[in-house]
Design an enzyme around this catalytic site. Structure first.
Site, mmCIF file in Angstrom:
data_model
loop_
_atom_site.group_PDB
_atom_site.id
_atom_site.type_symbol
_atom_site.label_atom_id
_atom_site.label_comp_id
_atom_site.label_asym_id
_atom_site.label_seq_id
_atom_site.Cartn_x
_atom_site.Cartn_y
_atom_site.Cartn_z
ATOM 1 N N ASP A 293 38.103 82.858 36.507
ATOM 2 C CA ASP A 293 36.986 82.014 38.081
ATOM 3 C C ASP A 293 35.702 83.482 37.040
ATOM 4 O OD1 ASP A 293 36.813 82.499 40.676
ATOM 5 O OD2 ASP A 293 36.762 84.604 40.692
ATOM 6 N N HIS A 294 34.384 82.580 37.996
ATOM 7 C CA HIS A 294 33.239 82.590 38.237
ATOM 8 C C HIS A 294 33.337 83.792 38.668
ATOM 9 C CE1 HIS A 294 32.220 77.628 36.682
ATOM 10 N NE2 HIS A 294 32.640 78.856 36.168
ATOM 11 N N TYR A 473 34.762 81.582 44.307
ATOM 12 C CA TYR A 473 35.568 81.271 44.742
ATOM 13 C C TYR A 473 36.291 80.061 43.608
ATOM 14 C CZ TYR A 473 33.009 83.626 48.119
ATOM 15 O OH TYR A 473 32.596 84.588 48.829
ATOM 16 N N HIS A 474 36.321 80.312 42.344
ATOM 17 C CA HIS A 474 36.854 79.239 41.171
ATOM 18 C C HIS A 474 37.926 79.472 40.795
ATOM 19 C CE1 HIS A 474 31.740 77.781 41.698
ATOM 20 N NE2 HIS A 474 32.313 77.544 42.326
ATOM 21 N N PRO A 475 38.986 79.807 41.231
ATOM 22 C CA PRO A 475 39.986 80.272 40.475
ATOM 23 C C PRO A 475 40.447 78.831 39.773
ATOM 24 C CG PRO A 475 40.607 80.162 42.675
ATOM 25 C CD PRO A 475 38.445 79.833 42.204
#
Length: 536
Positions: A293-294, A473-475
């Site tokens: 994630d980011h 919010y980048h899983p």
């Protein structure tokens, strides 16, 4: 109910798959979506995503487990639970990732169909922006990726000039040949309204008689005949229904729900599943592992000049801009909260940019509790500079903790489980302060609000990073494809190892996270997947 293909999830990937596969009239396609229709005014209004941040009507509203690397804090993870998935509730920024990301994909899978040239071809089918002709660009795609050049706030120019002073060059197109540099973000809008994956792909395809979309239908578990996945059990209108796939089941439920559904169906770590009373079908501990994630945090500054706060915080201005938006689809409500941005190296010895920067001209420091009131921002002029690490080394996991398909999974994010990620974030916040001290920024900046000028020492900065870092919010990567069966869930054609008739096509399929926002890369993946499926 039967179909040739059953797609689980009507998000960014599922919408593309539905359009591509149903384009063949002989294919009968069913899409299963746990959420409902995307008819909310706040979905179509670009800045309205803040109203959806905690809205369980359209959002899964996950909560992570306490993260030791974040001082034991939990995090809120919004994910779309609606037609369009997270493309209906995100902040609209469109980044395709850099060529090196897809060189890594090709190496990880041993398949050039995931390399930069092939992904460039997928990108061109999506992109209708004609900013310039190169191998990443042409006009005529179906997904509207638009530059906000000419509509940005004047402070954006100060930001670009400040970046130039610090050695970060101007980049007119992050989705062109070069990602590094500072410029304006492109956003998924048309005529001042959001264009989600449902708008661009699913809704046009729903006119076809061979496509059925089942809204408010929860996937419970997959069904099998020996080693073949034959269908799925869903809950619909309070009843359990069996759906049968004549050809394939395509999981496009996202990086959280796809591994969850595999584990509920007996595909995952055998020891863990057995403890939950789930019959093991395929023992693969990689299912739900390798979560990438980011993560990032914001630095907030009080401004000497007006920001978008002044456009939306006095009630009279709020009503004026609301009326302006309703009548003309223009003004601050028609824009993303993120306007300018940059991709930069936190130290000159790094071969590639390792950090993404966001300029945000709306701040909500006065928000209460779970509010994210972008339409009621702080009553004083302020802006934020947000940081995000684009190729993190930290790894987390998604794991069910119950055989109940309606129970949320455990999300162990482990944001800074790799010390290198914490070190580069420290370098990045030091860059932020350097940026704000430039001639271009210092003239319009009154003071640093958060964390504040008293936070100076290395130990204090690291403590602040741990206390305020959150997900961007980048899983991704929780059902990663790969060449090595011992280290992956999927083969290079996105097929679940050890089974027939089952693929995973979403961000969980990524071999590694890409450099930037994930919405466009997920759709690129789905374009390529549809070609592979159709030719298979």
């Amino acid at each position: 109910m039967e179909a040739d293909y059953i797609i689980v999830g009507a998000g960014s990937a599922g919408c593309v798959l539905a359009e591509k596969l149903s384009a063949h009239p002989n294919n009968r396609v069913i899409v299963v979506e746990a959420g409902g229709a995307d008819s909310s005014f706040w979905i179509s209004t670009p800045i309205g995503y803040g109203r959806l941040f905690y809205d369980k009507a359209v959002n899964w509203c996950y909560t992570t487990e306490p993260d030791p690397s974040l001082d034991g804090r939990t995090s809120h993870w919004p994910r779309g639970r609606v037609l369009g998935g997270s493309s209906s509730i995100n902040a609209l920024v469109c980044i395709r990732g850099r060529a090196e990301d897809y060189e890594d994909w090709a190496a990880a899978t041993g398949d050039t169909r995931w390399g930069p040239d092939a992904m460039a071809a997928c990108f061109r089918t999506l992109d209708d922006n004609d900013q310039g002709a190169n191998e990443w660009r042409n006009s005529g795609g179906v997904f509207p990726i638009h530059s906000i050049k000419g509509a940005s706030h004047p402070i954006t120019q100060n930001f670009l000039d400040a970046c130039a002073e610090t050695g970060v060059p101007r980049n007119p197109d992050f989705n062109g040949e070069r990602q590094e540099g500072a410029g304006l973000y492109q956003i998924n809008t048309r005529g001042g309204k959001r264009v989600s994956a449902a708008d661009a792909f699913l809704r046009p395809a729903m006119r076809r008689p061979n496509l059925t979309v089942l809204k408010r239908t929860q996937a419970l578990r997959l069904t099998f005949s020996e080693n073949r996945c034959t269908g799925i059990v869903v809950q619909r209108n309070g009843e359990q229904v069996n759906l049968v796939a004549r050809k394939e089941i395509l999981l496009a439920a996202g990086a959280i729900e796809s591994p969850k559904l595999l584990q509920l169906s007996g595909i995952g770590d055998a020891g863990h599943l057995s403890k939950l009373g789930i019959n093991v079908r395929v023992d693969n501990p990689n299912v739900g592992a390798n979560l990438q994630d980011h993560v990032g945090l914001n630095y907030y500054f009080r401004s000497k000049v007006p920001t978008l706060n002044q456009e939306l915080s006095p009630i009279i201005r709020r009503f004026w801009n609301g009326a302006r938006y309703l009548l003309t689809r223009s003004g601050p409500l028609s824009l993303s909260v993120n306007q300018g941005g940059a991709f930069f190296k936190t130290s000159p010895d790094r071969p590639l940019p390792n950090m993404q920067l966001y300029l945000q001209l709306i701040t909500t420091l006065n928000g209460r509790g779970q509010a994210r009131p972008l339409l009621a921002p702080d009553p004083f002029p302020a802006f934020a500079l947000g940081l995000s690490n684009i190729r993190p080394k930290s790894r987390g996991s998604i794991q069910i903790n119950s055989a109940d398909p309606l129970a949320p999974p455990m999300i162990n994010a482990r944001a800074y489980s790799a010390s290198e990620d914490l070190d580069e974030m420290l370098e990045a916040v030091q860059f932020i302060r350097k940026l704000v001290s430039t001639k271009a920024f210092s003239g319009i900046t009154e003071s640093e609000i958060v964390p504040g000028p008293d936070v100076q020492s290395r130990s204090d900065l690291l403590q602040d990073i741990r206390q305020r870092t959150g997900t961007v919010y980048h899983p991704s990567c929780t059902c990663a494809m790969g060449l090595d069966p011992k280290a992956s869930v999927l083969d290079s054609e996105l097929r679940v190892r050890g089974l027939d008739g089952l693929r995973v096509v979403d961000a969980s399929s990524f071999p590694n996270i890409v450099s930037g926002n994930l919405n466009v890369p997920v759709m690129m993946l789905a374009v390529q997947a549809s070609e592979i499926i159709s030719k298979g």
